[in-house]
Design an enzyme around this catalytic site. Structure first.
Site, PDB file in Angstrom:
ATOM      1  N   ALA A 240      12.751  15.850  -4.714  1.00 47.66           N
ATOM      2  CA  ALA A 240      12.971  16.641  -5.932  1.00 47.66           C
ATOM      3  C   ALA A 240      13.519  15.840  -7.093  1.00 47.66           C
ATOM      4  O   ALA A 240      13.368  16.244  -8.247  1.00 47.66           O
ATOM      5  CB  ALA A 240      13.908  17.803  -5.615  1.00 47.66           C
ATOM      6  N   GLY A 243      14.650  17.129 -10.603  1.00 44.49           N
ATOM      7  CA  GLY A 243      14.067  18.463 -10.657  1.00 44.49           C
ATOM      8  C   GLY A 243      12.964  18.710 -11.665  1.00 44.49           C
ATOM      9  O   GLY A 243      12.637  19.868 -11.936  1.00 44.49           O
ATOM     10  N   GLY A 244      12.358  17.649 -12.207  1.00 41.76           N
ATOM     11  CA  GLY A 244      11.277  17.862 -13.181  1.00 41.76           C
ATOM     12  C   GLY A 244      10.249  18.865 -12.690  1.00 41.76           C
ATOM     13  O   GLY A 244       9.940  19.850 -13.381  1.00 41.76           O
ATOM     14  N   LYS A 245       9.758  18.638 -11.484  1.00 45.04           N
ATOM     15  CA  LYS A 245       8.717  19.546 -10.947  1.00 45.04           C
ATOM     16  C   LYS A 245       9.336  20.768 -10.280  1.00 45.04           C
ATOM     17  O   LYS A 245       8.751  21.845 -10.282  1.00 45.04           O
ATOM     18  CB  LYS A 245       7.799  18.784  -9.998  1.00 45.04           C
ATOM     19  CG  LYS A 245       7.036  17.694 -10.727  1.00 45.04           C
ATOM     20  CD  LYS A 245       6.174  16.866  -9.845  1.00 45.04           C
ATOM     21  CE  LYS A 245       5.671  15.649 -10.598  1.00 45.04           C
ATOM     22  NZ  LYS A 245       6.759  14.674 -10.948  1.00 45.04           N
ATOM     23  N   ASP A 290      17.860  15.672   4.986  1.00 46.67           N
ATOM     24  CA  ASP A 290      18.003  15.992   6.417  1.00 46.67           C
ATOM     25  C   ASP A 290      17.919  17.506   6.680  1.00 46.67           C
ATOM     26  O   ASP A 290      17.795  17.937   7.819  1.00 46.67           O
ATOM     27  CB  ASP A 290      19.306  15.407   6.987  1.00 46.67           C
ATOM     28  CG  ASP A 290      20.542  15.920   6.244  1.00 46.67           C
ATOM     29  OD1 ASP A 290      20.386  16.787   5.352  1.00 46.67           O
ATOM     30  OD2 ASP A 290      21.658  15.449   6.555  1.00 46.67           O
ATOM     31  N   ASP A 305       6.469  14.418  -3.881  1.00 43.29           N
ATOM     32  CA  ASP A 305       6.301  13.607  -5.104  1.00 43.29           C
ATOM     33  C   ASP A 305       7.022  12.290  -4.823  1.00 43.29           C
ATOM     34  O   ASP A 305       8.173  12.102  -5.206  1.00 43.29           O
ATOM     35  CB  ASP A 305       6.928  14.365  -6.284  1.00 43.29           C
ATOM     36  CG  ASP A 305       6.750  13.634  -7.602  1.00 43.29           C
ATOM     37  OD1 ASP A 305       5.822  12.826  -7.724  1.00 43.29           O
ATOM     38  OD2 ASP A 305       7.561  13.878  -8.517  1.00 43.29           O
ATOM     39  N   CYS A 358       3.445   8.885  -9.439  1.00 43.66           N
ATOM     40  CA  CYS A 358       3.130   8.463 -10.808  1.00 43.66           C
ATOM     41  C   CYS A 358       2.691   6.997 -10.751  1.00 43.66           C
ATOM     42  O   CYS A 358       3.032   6.205 -11.614  1.00 43.66           O
ATOM     43  CB  CYS A 358       4.293   8.692 -11.763  1.00 43.66           C
ATOM     44  SG  CYS A 358       5.817   7.846 -11.313  1.00 43.66           S
TER      45      CYS A 358
HETATM   46  C1  SAM Z   1       9.143  10.221  -8.006  1.00 44.94           C
HETATM   47  S1  SAM Z   1      10.777  10.635  -7.746  1.00 44.94           S
HETATM   48  C2  SAM Z   1      10.777  12.375  -7.858  1.00 44.94           C
HETATM   49  C3  SAM Z   1      10.657  12.914  -9.233  1.00 44.94           C
HETATM   50  C4  SAM Z   1      10.812  14.407  -9.301  1.00 44.94           C
HETATM   51  N1  SAM Z   1       9.952  15.100  -8.364  1.00 44.94           N
HETATM   52  C5  SAM Z   1      10.529  14.928 -10.701  1.00 44.94           C
HETATM   53  O1  SAM Z   1       9.470  15.516 -10.942  1.00 44.94           O
HETATM   54  O2  SAM Z   1      11.381  14.721 -11.564  1.00 44.94           O
HETATM   55  C6  SAM Z   1      10.948  10.424  -6.013  1.00 44.94           C
HETATM   56  C7  SAM Z   1      12.263  10.898  -5.447  1.00 44.94           C
HETATM   57  O3  SAM Z   1      12.205  10.767  -4.029  1.00 44.94           O
HETATM   58  C8  SAM Z   1      13.503  10.472  -3.583  1.00 44.94           C
HETATM   59  N2  SAM Z   1      13.451   9.879  -2.225  1.00 44.94           N
HETATM   60  C9  SAM Z   1      13.658   8.632  -1.837  1.00 44.94           C
HETATM   61  N3  SAM Z   1      13.521   8.501  -0.514  1.00 44.94           N
HETATM   62  C10 SAM Z   1      13.218   9.714  -0.043  1.00 44.94           C
HETATM   63  C11 SAM Z   1      12.986  10.237   1.245  1.00 44.94           C
HETATM   64  N4  SAM Z   1      13.002   9.459   2.326  1.00 44.94           N
HETATM   65  N5  SAM Z   1      12.705  11.539   1.360  1.00 44.94           N
HETATM   66  C12 SAM Z   1      12.665  12.328   0.263  1.00 44.94           C
HETATM   67  N6  SAM Z   1      12.888  11.865  -0.992  1.00 44.94           N
HETATM   68  C13 SAM Z   1      13.162  10.590  -1.127  1.00 44.94           C
HETATM   69  C14 SAM Z   1      14.049   9.535  -4.623  1.00 44.94           C
HETATM   70  O4  SAM Z   1      15.453   9.538  -4.607  1.00 44.94           O
HETATM   71  C15 SAM Z   1      13.463  10.103  -5.904  1.00 44.94           C
HETATM   72  O5  SAM Z   1      14.379  10.951  -6.542  1.00 44.94           O
END
Ligand code: SAM
Length: 420
Positions: A240, A243-245, A290, A305, A358
């Site tokens: 998340a 929280g953009g999406k 978790d 994402d 992205c």
């Molecule tokens: C591309 S960014 C998400 C952007 C967000 N969805 C938005 O639209 O603003 C990916 C996110 O995945 C998180 N992340 C890193 N490792 C992860 C994991 N093992 N499981 C879930 N999320 C993880 C990162 O901390 C990061 O915030």
């Protein structure tokens, strides 16, 4: 395109010096450029309103063409001052004719001439993209498309908002912004999108405080549309971030059903909760990743994402290209596969798993999805173009694939995987 807000008059030597100083702070520091800007502005109370916007805008432009700017500066007859560097950029990028500059820093040799002398520089310097990455783009898209893509990384991106459907709609948002002097129009692709015509101080507007919008690129908004979130569903945003999406998914759910936003970084979870409160989102549960174990088989929709190379957003984060390596991309692809596989068990039969990045690289996109489908025959890819068509968006294709050259959006990839 969003045009930089014009200054009331010509830029002064003081503003050009400040822009050059900010540029150098970004080049010499180790912090992300956003943090460099924030620190810089905190110490510059003498800069007001449009002046701050101008200084940041010029420094960001300089970062986007940093390699070429540094080469052109070496062609000047004297070591350029900070202000001279800013002048060189403004003339080279054709943002100001030399006659509009308050200082003549060229020391006898024209700024335009020094810039033109870099026309024959190697591709990586001229296009501002490391050679290995440019070669990837050429291999995957062809030379002409790759160069057109890299050329857009030197341009200032639009400022795009998403009208928060929990509070307003895009036309009403355009009117509300106009009342506060912010000129905007409906976006071309994203149904909830609104694009600023001129840069503006958004975060001090009443519209922002009232939660009428979030800043969100059109490409990112299209990813949320792939999810098909609707009132009453159980929806999981598995990566998340801040929280953009998530907030877009919440708007699609109209406050009904349960939305889980999972994110390992505590700071991002905190930012997300704050933004959700402003946006009027009340059906949200925020937690660490978790927490996913207890959601097994329960989700109608899971969005992954995933963390990625960010090659789709280089025009916003020009510093990332030069620290990225071939090994990083391979490591990210391994992590992306693991995260996607970790979230697959949450999807109920008939539910949807959406994978997005992205990134513009097939190694992080199509290859990850192909590998997943080969190992998880219970999932099948459904046509992303058809999903988007149901929202009135015409982008045919098995996967969502947009970029700054072809669509004017940030680069995003998205795949819709249905659990049978
Ligand atoms: C591309 S960014 C998400 C952007 C967000 N969805 C938005 O639209 O603003 C990916 C996110 O995945 C998180 N992340 C890193 N490792 C992860 C994991 N093992 N499981 C879930 N999320 C993880 C990162 O901390 C990061 O915030």
């Amino acid at each position: 395109m969003t045009v930089a807000h014009p200054l009331p008059g010509r830029p002064t030597a003081r503003l050009l010096d400040a822009a050059g100083a900010l540029f150098l702070a970004g080049v010499r520091g180790r912090a992300p450029l956003d943090a460099v800007v924030a620190t810089f502005l905190r110490g510059r109370h003498e800069l007001r309103g449009a002046e701050r916007g101008f200084v940041v805008d010029v420094a960001q432009g300089m970062w986007r063409v940093r390699r070429r700017l540094e080469l052109a500066a070496r062609g000047l007859s004297a070591e350029p001052t900070r202000g001279a560097l800013a002048c060189l950029y403004l003339v080279g990028a054709r943002r100001l004719p030399p006659s509009e500059l308050p200082i003549d820093p060229a020391g006898g040799r024209g700024l335009a001439e020094a810039w033109r002398a870099t026309d024959g520089a190697p591709d990586d310097v001229r296009l501002g993209v490391p050679s290995w990455l440019l070669q990837r783009f050429v291999d995957e898209r062809g030379g002409e498309a790759a160069r057109a893509l890299c050329a857009t990384f030197a341009e200032a991106p639009p400022t795009t908002l998403r009208a928060n459907r929990l509070r307003t709609d895009p036309d009403a948002l355009v009117r509300a912004l106009a009342e506060e002097g912010v000129v905007a129009r409906r976006a071309a692709l994203a149904p909830d999108g609104v694009v600023l015509e001129f840069r503006a101080e958004l975060f001090s507007t009443r519209a922002f405080t009232a939660g009428l919008f979030e800043v969100q690129d059109e490409g990112s908004q299209l990813v949320s549309l792939l999810c098909g979130a609707a009132p009453g569903m159980t929806v999981v945003d598995g990566c998340a971030g801040a929280g953009g999406k998530t907030l877009h998914l919440a708007a699609q759910m109209g406050g009904k059903g349960t939305l889980y936003a999972l994110e390992p970084h505590e700071r991002r979870r905190h930012d997300l909760s704050r933004r959700a409160a402003r946006a009027g989102v009340h059906n949200l549960r925020v937690g660490d990743v978790d927490k996913k174990a207890r959601l097994a088989g329960r989700a109608d929709v899971v969005l992954v994402d995933a963390p990625c190379s960010g090659t789709g957003v280089l025009r916003r984060n020009p510093d990332t290209a030069w620290s990225l390596t071939v090994d990083d991309v391979a490591r990210l692809a391994t992590q992306q596969r693991a995260i996607l596989e970790g979230y697959a068990p949450l999807v109920r039969p008939g539910g949807r798993l959406v994978y997005a990045t992205c990134s513009l690289l097939t190694e992080e996109n199509e290859r990850v999805v192909e590998g997943f489908l080969a190992r998880y025959p219970a999932f099948v890819a459904v046509d992303a173009g058809a999903v988007l068509a149901a929202h009135g968006v015409s982008l045919p294709g098995e996967f969502l694939s947009v970029d700054s050259a072809r669509h004017g959006t940030d680069g995003f990839f998205g795949a819709v995987l249905l659990a049978r």
